[in-house]
Motif scaffolding. Structure first.
Motif, PDB file in Angstrom:
ATOM      1  N   LEU A 219       0.842  -1.207   0.000  1.00 57.98           N
ATOM      2  CA  LEU A 219       0.000   0.000   0.000  1.00 57.98           C
ATOM      3  C   LEU A 219       0.874   1.252   0.000  1.00 57.98           C
ATOM      4  N   VAL A 220       2.043   1.137   0.614  1.00 59.83           N
ATOM      5  CA  VAL A 220       2.939   2.289   0.700  1.00 59.83           C
ATOM      6  C   VAL A 220       3.965   2.246  -0.433  1.00 59.83           C
ATOM      7  N   ARG A 221       4.506   1.068  -0.685  1.00 58.54           N
ATOM      8  CA  ARG A 221       5.621   0.978  -1.637  1.00 58.54           C
ATOM      9  C   ARG A 221       5.218   0.504  -3.029  1.00 58.54           C
ATOM     10  N   GLY A 222       3.996  -0.007  -3.144  1.00 58.97           N
ATOM     11  CA  GLY A 222       3.600  -0.608  -4.419  1.00 58.97           C
ATOM     12  C   GLY A 222       3.039   0.395  -5.413  1.00 58.97           C
ATOM     13  N   ASP A 223       2.400  -0.152  -6.462  1.00 56.63           N
ATOM     14  CA  ASP A 223       1.853   0.668  -7.545  1.00 56.63           C
ATOM     15  C   ASP A 223       0.564   1.369  -7.112  1.00 56.63           C
ATOM     16  N   PRO A 224       0.196   2.429  -7.839  1.00 51.14           N
ATOM     17  CA  PRO A 224      -1.069   3.120  -7.517  1.00 51.14           C
ATOM     18  C   PRO A 224      -2.273   2.176  -7.498  1.00 51.14           C
ATOM     19  N   ALA A 225      -2.234   1.116  -8.325  1.00 56.25           N
ATOM     20  CA  ALA A 225      -3.388   0.202  -8.382  1.00 56.25           C
ATOM     21  C   ALA A 225      -3.704  -0.378  -7.005  1.00 56.25           C
ATOM     22  N   GLU A 226      -2.668  -0.624  -6.194  1.00 62.27           N
ATOM     23  CA  GLU A 226      -2.874  -1.172  -4.839  1.00 62.27           C
ATOM     24  C   GLU A 226      -3.686  -0.190  -3.998  1.00 62.27           C
ATOM     25  N   ARG A 227      -3.313   1.090  -4.113  1.00 58.62           N
ATOM     26  CA  ARG A 227      -3.986   2.098  -3.281  1.00 58.62           C
ATOM     27  C   ARG A 227      -5.383   2.389  -3.814  1.00 58.62           C
ATOM     28  N   ARG A 228      -5.573   2.323  -5.142  1.00 57.26           N
ATOM     29  CA  ARG A 228      -6.927   2.524  -5.684  1.00 57.26           C
ATOM     30  C   ARG A 228      -7.843   1.410  -5.191  1.00 57.26           C
ATOM     31  N   ARG A 229      -7.310   0.178  -5.194  1.00 57.98           N
ATOM     32  CA  ARG A 229      -8.130  -0.941  -4.752  1.00 57.98           C
ATOM     33  C   ARG A 229      -8.474  -0.793  -3.263  1.00 57.98           C
TER      34      ARG A 229
ATOM     35  N   LYS B  70       6.167   7.561  -0.484  1.00 59.29           N
ATOM     36  CA  LYS B  70       6.718   6.586  -1.436  1.00 59.29           C
ATOM     37  C   LYS B  70       8.101   7.056  -1.896  1.00 59.29           C
ATOM     38  N   GLY B  71       9.079   6.210  -1.707  1.00 61.20           N
ATOM     39  CA  GLY B  71      10.419   6.562  -2.136  1.00 61.20           C
ATOM     40  C   GLY B  71      11.228   7.280  -1.068  1.00 61.20           C
ATOM     41  N   PHE B  72      10.583   7.789  -0.022  1.00 59.11           N
ATOM     42  CA  PHE B  72      11.289   8.505   1.036  1.00 59.11           C
ATOM     43  C   PHE B  72      11.258   7.763   2.366  1.00 59.11           C
ATOM     44  N   ALA B  73      10.103   7.181   2.682  1.00 60.56           N
ATOM     45  CA  ALA B  73       9.934   6.596   4.018  1.00 60.56           C
ATOM     46  C   ALA B  73      10.860   5.398   4.208  1.00 60.56           C
ATOM     47  N   SER B  74      11.388   5.249   5.428  1.00 56.89           N
ATOM     48  CA  SER B  74      12.226   4.084   5.739  1.00 56.89           C
ATOM     49  C   SER B  74      11.331   2.847   5.789  1.00 56.89           C
ATOM     50  N   HIS B  75      11.952   1.668   5.916  1.00 59.73           N
ATOM     51  CA  HIS B  75      11.164   0.445   5.975  1.00 59.73           C
ATOM     52  C   HIS B  75      10.215   0.477   7.172  1.00 59.73           C
ATOM     53  N   GLY B  76      10.757   0.896   8.338  1.00 61.83           N
ATOM     54  CA  GLY B  76       9.929   0.940   9.551  1.00 61.83           C
ATOM     55  C   GLY B  76       8.783   1.938   9.415  1.00 61.83           C
ATOM     56  N   GLU B  77       9.100   3.101   8.821  1.00 60.39           N
ATOM     57  CA  GLU B  77       8.041   4.110   8.635  1.00 60.39           C
ATOM     58  C   GLU B  77       6.977   3.607   7.661  1.00 60.39           C
ATOM     59  N   SER B  78       7.424   2.911   6.615  1.00 62.34           N
ATOM     60  CA  SER B  78       6.458   2.385   5.643  1.00 62.34           C
ATOM     61  C   SER B  78       5.524   1.386   6.319  1.00 62.34           C
ATOM     62  N   TRP B  79       6.108   0.520   7.155  1.00 59.31           N
ATOM     63  CA  TRP B  79       5.301  -0.456   7.896  1.00 59.31           C
ATOM     64  C   TRP B  79       4.282   0.246   8.770  1.00 59.31           C
ATOM     65  N   SER B  80       4.765   1.276   9.498  1.00 64.28           N
ATOM     66  CA  SER B  80       3.869   1.988  10.414  1.00 64.28           C
ATOM     67  C   SER B  80       2.751   2.668   9.641  1.00 64.28           C
ATOM     68  N   LEU B  81       3.101   3.184   8.467  1.00 64.18           N
ATOM     69  CA  LEU B  81       2.089   3.878   7.670  1.00 64.18           C
ATOM     70  C   LEU B  81       1.046   2.884   7.143  1.00 64.18           C
ATOM     71  N   ALA B  82       1.522   1.724   6.698  1.00 63.13           N
ATOM     72  CA  ALA B  82       0.584   0.695   6.225  1.00 63.13           C
ATOM     73  C   ALA B  82      -0.349   0.279   7.366  1.00 63.13           C
TER      74      ALA B  82
END
Ligand SMILES: Nc1ncnc2c1ncn2[C@@H]1O[C@H](COP(=O)(O)OP(=O)(O)OP(=O)(O)O)[C@@H](O)[C@H]1O
Length: 558
Positions: free
Chosen positions: A124-134, A292-304
């Motif tokens: 949802l954070v690192r993938g394609d826009p299609a993931e977030r649209r879904r 996307k492209g900036f957040a660290s792995h931990g931040e991406s997890w937290s955001l998801a």
């Protein structure tokens, strides 16, 4: 809401499993690959009619089996809901609610509310826009089931329009002639979808921001949501001000129409639709910059995780208590995030947690446990609270009239919950009547009123509805369509429509569901039930039921 009993037949690795469940947290524990995720995936499927791991239904059916069945007895407040889904890859799925079949499987959407968080959500954070649209559209439909129809109509029109653009690019046929009709539908459904997505982003953003602050702890950046659209009016990706008004569906349709006109040449060149909600993105921000492209792995997890907890908070704020499913997530979280998630999980009416190692799950969530291994799943702990002698998922009796009524009531409740409140209400009170010196029933009346009363006293309403199909054809189907075809006959619900060309006949066949829906809305559901479209016919010499091959009476005409 919680699942009281789950039964799977030929679902994933499970040939057959019957599992009693209870409210509160339940941990599914077992070695890797034993089928824990498969069990909770089935619960998620009931909510979205799709899997969080695969996009097609085929992998959900056990190898070698033709179909999978998911049956669940759910409890919503003091009501019991029995949901049965037959997953039939390559064919239409079938759904029954309280033993009554739903006309369309998608009518199940919105009935079972669940939020599932799994390792796949990092996309949802690192993938394609299609993931977030879904993600957006699934939540949209869960809150407003009526939008499932808008979404599928949009997808259907988009597919058809893309096919037409491809044909136009290859200069085959006069394909562009019918593009305007598809544009009108695309713009209509697209405007509705855009307006709904924008309203959802506005509703969801504060819940996600709060969830992120809890998950990331003190000192974490602020999370925000923006919508980046191919239609400039719908957003450029930056988070809107909290009190900014969201554009209306009509305004968004107009903006989409304008944008489509501007991009027409590019669309023909590339053979695809370049503007519309199918090209948009949900932009996740951290500390004011896109994650996307900036957040660290931990931040991406937290955001998801915050996105999913935000969904949970939003559904709860709507007055629903969704089932929370946490698939294999505790092992990858640090102590702070674990504690934050555990707090939400403990507060949910039912939380289903999978873990290979029980120690990974916080102590406060280790009440009930389902032990999964060697093809069995067994609830360990206090027995589920259920009425004795009744196991609705195992009982295969035919539907009773009361079951059908209950299913209809459930579907109506779900639909009305999503319908906007009426803006204008008729004030109750006695109807206005002519009194005293005013005109009475024998006095001159407006013609329309006399016609209405004649229709009702003579019981002509059926005939007038049939007449309306022909008399108001162009108002019902729209000028664009009416200019290229005409209704010919209406026999036993089948309307014969003659198209001006074979190209238009093909288009009209594809538009048949839309035309039928418009007719249903205008003249009632039972007047036209089928549409038969024919192209223009050449004069024929054949008369009567029997004929011989040949080109006709050549001695007369050569
Ligand atoms: N359609 C299918 N038919 C038969 N088996 C399947 C099917 N789909 C998945 N499986 C099997 O299910 C098993 C995986 O199940 P699942 O993902 O539920 O495991 P798990 O218990 O959650 O494991 P982990 O702890 O590793 O996440 C695999 O052995 C896989 O081969």
């Amino acid at each position: 809401m919680y699942v009281r009993h789950l039964q799977l037949v030929d679902f994933r690795s499970w040939e057959k499993v019957d599992l009693a469940l209870r409210p509160g947290p339940t941990v599914f524990v077992g070695r890797n690959g034993e089928g824990k995720t498969n069990l909770v995936e089935a619960v998620g499927y009931l909510a979205t009619m799709s899997s969080h791991r695969v996009s097609a239904d085929a992998p959900l059916v056990r190898h070698g089996a033709g179909q999978a069945v998911v049956r669940a007895a759910l409890r919503r407040e003091d009501r019991e809901l029995l949901v049965e889904v037959e997953v039939n890859p390559g064919r239409a799925n079938r759904v029954r609610v309280n033993r009554a079949a739903l006309p369309r499987p998608r009518e199940l959407l919105g009935l079972v509310k669940s939020v599932l968080f799994a390792p796949e959500d990092l996309a949802l954070v690192r993938g394609d826009p299609a993931e977030r649209r879904r993600f957006l559209d699934d939540l949209l439909v869960s809150r407003t089931p009526r939008l499932a129809g808008v979404r599928s109509d949009y997808d259907r029109v988009l597919k058809q329009r893309n096919a037409l653009l491809k044909t136009a690019r290859m200069a085959r046929g006069d394909a562009l002639a019918t593009l305007d009709v598809w544009d009108a539908h695309l713009v209509d459904y697209g405007g509705q979808l855009l307006a709904a997505r924008l309203a959802l982003v506005a509703d969801l953003a504060p819940h996600v921001a709060r969830a992120y602050a809890t998950v990331a702890g003190a000192g974490g950046a602020a999370a925000g949501l923006g919508y980046a659209s191919t239609v400039p009016l719908a957003g450029d990706g930056t988070p809107p001000a909290p009190d900014a008004p969201t554009p209306s569906a009509a305004g968004l349709s107009a903006a989409l129409r304008e944008r489509i006109a501007e991009r027409r040449r590019d669309e023909v060149d590339r053979g695809m639709t370049l503007v519309g909600p199918h090209r948009d993105d949900l932009v996740l921000h951290l500390g004011g910059v896109p994650a996307k492209g900036f957040a660290s792995h931990g931040e991406s997890w937290s955001l998801a995780l915050a996105l999913k907890l935000g969904c949970f908070g939003l559904l709860r704020a709507d007055g629903e208590e969704p089932i929370l499913v946490l698939d294999d997530v505790f092992a990858t979280l640090d102590a702070g995030r674990r504690a934050a998630l555990a707090e939400v999980a403990r507060s949910a009416e039912q939380t289903l947690i999978t873990a290979a190692v029980l120690d990974d799950v916080p102590d406060e969530l280790r009440g009930a446990r389902v032990e999964v291994g060697e093809g069995t799943a067994t609830l360990v702990g206090p027995p589920p609270r259920s009425r004795p002698g009744r196991c609705p998922v195992a009982d295969d009796r035919p539907p009773r009239p009361s079951d059908i009524a209950r299913a209809a009531l459930e579907a109506a409740r779900a639909a009305s919950a999503s319908r906007p409140a009426p803006t204008r209400r008729r004030v109750a009170g006695p109807r206005r009547r002519w009194t005293g010196p005013g005109p009475g029933e024998d006095d001159p009346q407006p013609l329309a009123r006399l016609v209405d009363s004649l229709v009702s006293t003579q019981d002509w309403s059926e005939q007038t509805r049939v007449g309306a199909v022909f008399g108001r054809w162009s108002a019902i189907v729209g000028q664009d369509i009416a200019a290229h075809c005409r209704p010919e006959t209406l026999t036993e619900g089948e309307l014969l429509v003659v198209a001006e060309s074979t190209a238009w006949a093909t288009q009209l066949r594809l538009l048949a569901p839309t035309i039928l829906a418009k007719l249903r809305a205008s003249v009632g559901g039972d007047v036209v039930t089928r549409l038969r479209v024919v192209g223009p016919t050449a004069p024929s010499w054949k008369k009567g039921p029997r004929s011989v091959r040949g080109r006709g009476p050549r001695d007369t005409y050569g």
